[in-house]
Scaffold this motif. Structure first.
Motif, PDB file in Angstrom:
ATOM      1  N   ASP A   1      50.115 -76.629 -58.229  1.00 46.85           N
ATOM      2  CA  ASP A   1      50.616 -75.594 -57.429  1.00 46.85           C
ATOM      3  C   ASP A   1      51.866 -74.848 -57.797  1.00 46.85           C
ATOM      4  N   ARG A   2      52.999 -76.029 -58.050  1.00 48.23           N
ATOM      5  CA  ARG A   2      54.352 -75.465 -58.665  1.00 48.23           C
ATOM      6  C   ARG A   2      54.152 -74.938 -59.976  1.00 48.23           C
ATOM      7  N   LEU A   3      53.509 -75.349 -60.873  1.00 50.57           N
ATOM      8  CA  LEU A   3      53.251 -74.663 -62.142  1.00 50.57           C
ATOM      9  C   LEU A   3      52.562 -73.198 -61.919  1.00 50.57           C
ATOM     10  N   ARG A   4      51.695 -72.941 -61.286  1.00 53.28           N
ATOM     11  CA  ARG A   4      51.007 -72.067 -61.007  1.00 53.28           C
ATOM     12  C   ARG A   4      52.017 -70.844 -60.366  1.00 53.28           C
ATOM     13  N   GLU A   5      52.886 -71.364 -59.582  1.00 54.59           N
ATOM     14  CA  GLU A   5      53.842 -70.588 -58.964  1.00 54.59           C
ATOM     15  C   GLU A   5      55.358 -70.258 -59.987  1.00 54.59           C
ATOM     16  N   ALA A   6      55.210 -70.895 -60.923  1.00 54.47           N
ATOM     17  CA  ALA A   6      56.365 -70.915 -61.928  1.00 54.47           C
ATOM     18  C   ALA A   6      56.410 -69.715 -62.925  1.00 54.47           C
ATOM     19  N   ASP A   7      57.410 -69.444 -63.340  1.00 53.32           N
ATOM     20  CA  ASP A   7      57.588 -68.292 -64.383  1.00 53.32           C
ATOM     21  C   ASP A   7      56.849 -68.674 -65.617  1.00 53.32           C
ATOM     22  N   ALA A   8      55.704 -68.068 -66.002  1.00 54.34           N
ATOM     23  CA  ALA A   8      54.984 -68.353 -67.118  1.00 54.34           C
ATOM     24  C   ALA A   8      55.638 -68.091 -68.390  1.00 54.34           C
ATOM     25  N   SER A   9      56.740 -67.603 -68.544  1.00 51.87           N
ATOM     26  CA  SER A   9      57.426 -67.124 -69.737  1.00 51.87           C
ATOM     27  C   SER A   9      58.441 -68.519 -70.134  1.00 51.87           C
ATOM     28  N   ALA A  10      58.710 -69.457 -69.164  1.00 52.75           N
ATOM     29  CA  ALA A  10      59.547 -70.384 -69.378  1.00 52.75           C
ATOM     30  C   ALA A  10      58.752 -71.760 -69.636  1.00 52.75           C
ATOM     31  N   PRO A  11      58.892 -72.623 -70.505  1.00 55.64           N
ATOM     32  CA  PRO A  11      58.237 -73.753 -70.859  1.00 55.64           C
ATOM     33  C   PRO A  11      58.437 -74.644 -69.869  1.00 55.64           C
ATOM     34  N   ALA A  12      57.048 -75.444 -69.502  1.00 55.99           N
ATOM     35  CA  ALA A  12      56.867 -76.343 -68.561  1.00 55.99           C
ATOM     36  C   ALA A  12      56.378 -77.818 -69.130  1.00 55.99           C
ATOM     37  N   SER A  13      56.496 -78.652 -68.479  1.00 60.58           N
ATOM     38  CA  SER A  13      55.669 -79.891 -69.059  1.00 60.58           C
ATOM     39  C   SER A  13      55.842 -80.892 -67.835  1.00 60.58           C
ATOM     40  N   ILE A  14      54.761 -81.783 -67.893  1.00 56.64           N
ATOM     41  CA  ILE A  14      54.431 -82.819 -66.807  1.00 56.64           C
ATOM     42  C   ILE A  14      54.436 -84.394 -67.478  1.00 56.64           C
ATOM     43  N   SER A  15      55.013 -85.138 -66.731  1.00 56.66           N
ATOM     44  CA  SER A  15      54.676 -86.797 -67.477  1.00 56.66           C
ATOM     45  C   SER A  15      54.323 -87.509 -65.954  1.00 56.66           C
ATOM     46  N   VAL A  16      53.547 -88.531 -66.510  1.00 53.75           N
ATOM     47  CA  VAL A  16      53.020 -89.638 -65.181  1.00 53.75           C
ATOM     48  C   VAL A  16      53.571 -90.890 -65.759  1.00 53.75           C
ATOM     49  N   ARG A  17      54.386 -91.256 -64.760  1.00 53.14           N
ATOM     50  CA  ARG A  17      54.793 -92.872 -65.068  1.00 53.14           C
ATOM     51  C   ARG A  17      54.357 -93.851 -63.972  1.00 53.14           C
ATOM     52  N   TYR A  18      53.509 -94.843 -64.389  1.00 50.01           N
ATOM     53  CA  TYR A  18      53.106 -95.741 -63.612  1.00 50.01           C
ATOM     54  C   TYR A  18      53.711 -97.111 -63.622  1.00 50.01           C
ATOM     55  N   ARG A  19      53.821 -97.798 -62.618  1.00 46.50           N
ATOM     56  CA  ARG A  19      54.485 -99.088 -62.156  1.00 46.50           C
ATOM     57  C   ARG A  19      54.098-100.006 -63.322  1.00 46.50           C
ATOM     58  N   SER A  20      54.914-100.835 -63.833  1.00 46.22           N
ATOM     59  CA  SER A  20      54.354-102.066 -64.446  1.00 46.22           C
ATOM     60  C   SER A  20      53.512-102.979 -63.569  1.00 46.22           C
ATOM     61  N   ARG A  21      52.495-103.474 -64.066  1.00 44.96           N
ATOM     62  CA  ARG A  21      51.502-104.459 -63.259  1.00 44.96           C
ATOM     63  C   ARG A  21      51.685-105.895 -64.054  1.00 44.96           C
ATOM     64  N   PRO A  22      51.789-106.859 -63.388  1.00 48.78           N
ATOM     65  CA  PRO A  22      51.809-108.282 -64.182  1.00 48.78           C
ATOM     66  C   PRO A  22      50.708-108.455 -64.683  1.00 48.78           C
ATOM     67  N   GLY A  23      50.782-109.316 -65.782  1.00 48.87           N
ATOM     68  CA  GLY A  23      49.521-109.883 -66.328  1.00 48.87           C
ATOM     69  C   GLY A  23      48.971-109.386 -67.452  1.00 48.87           C
TER      70      GLY A  23
END
Length: 58
Positions: free
Chosen positions: A36-58
């Protein structure tokens, strides 16, 4: 704009430029928030998304 979705314990945190924007109980809600935030953002400006997961034992 640069967005980050971070798994922390049982929450998913949406961040941008070092600031926390929102917290969600599930990954889907966090990703929908960023979409939703990306849809509302200025399309002429670069955008990126990253996802970080917590580390799991094992």
């Amino acid at each position: 704009m640069r967005y980050e979705v971070v798994e922390d314990a049982d929450e998913w945190i949406v961040r941008s430029e070092g600031f926390e924007l929102a917290r969600y109980g599930d990954q889907d809600s966090a990703l929908h928030d960023v979409a939703d935030r990306l849809r509302e953002a200025d399309a002429s400006a670069p955008a990126s998304i990253s996802v970080r997961y917590r580390s799991r034992p094992g």
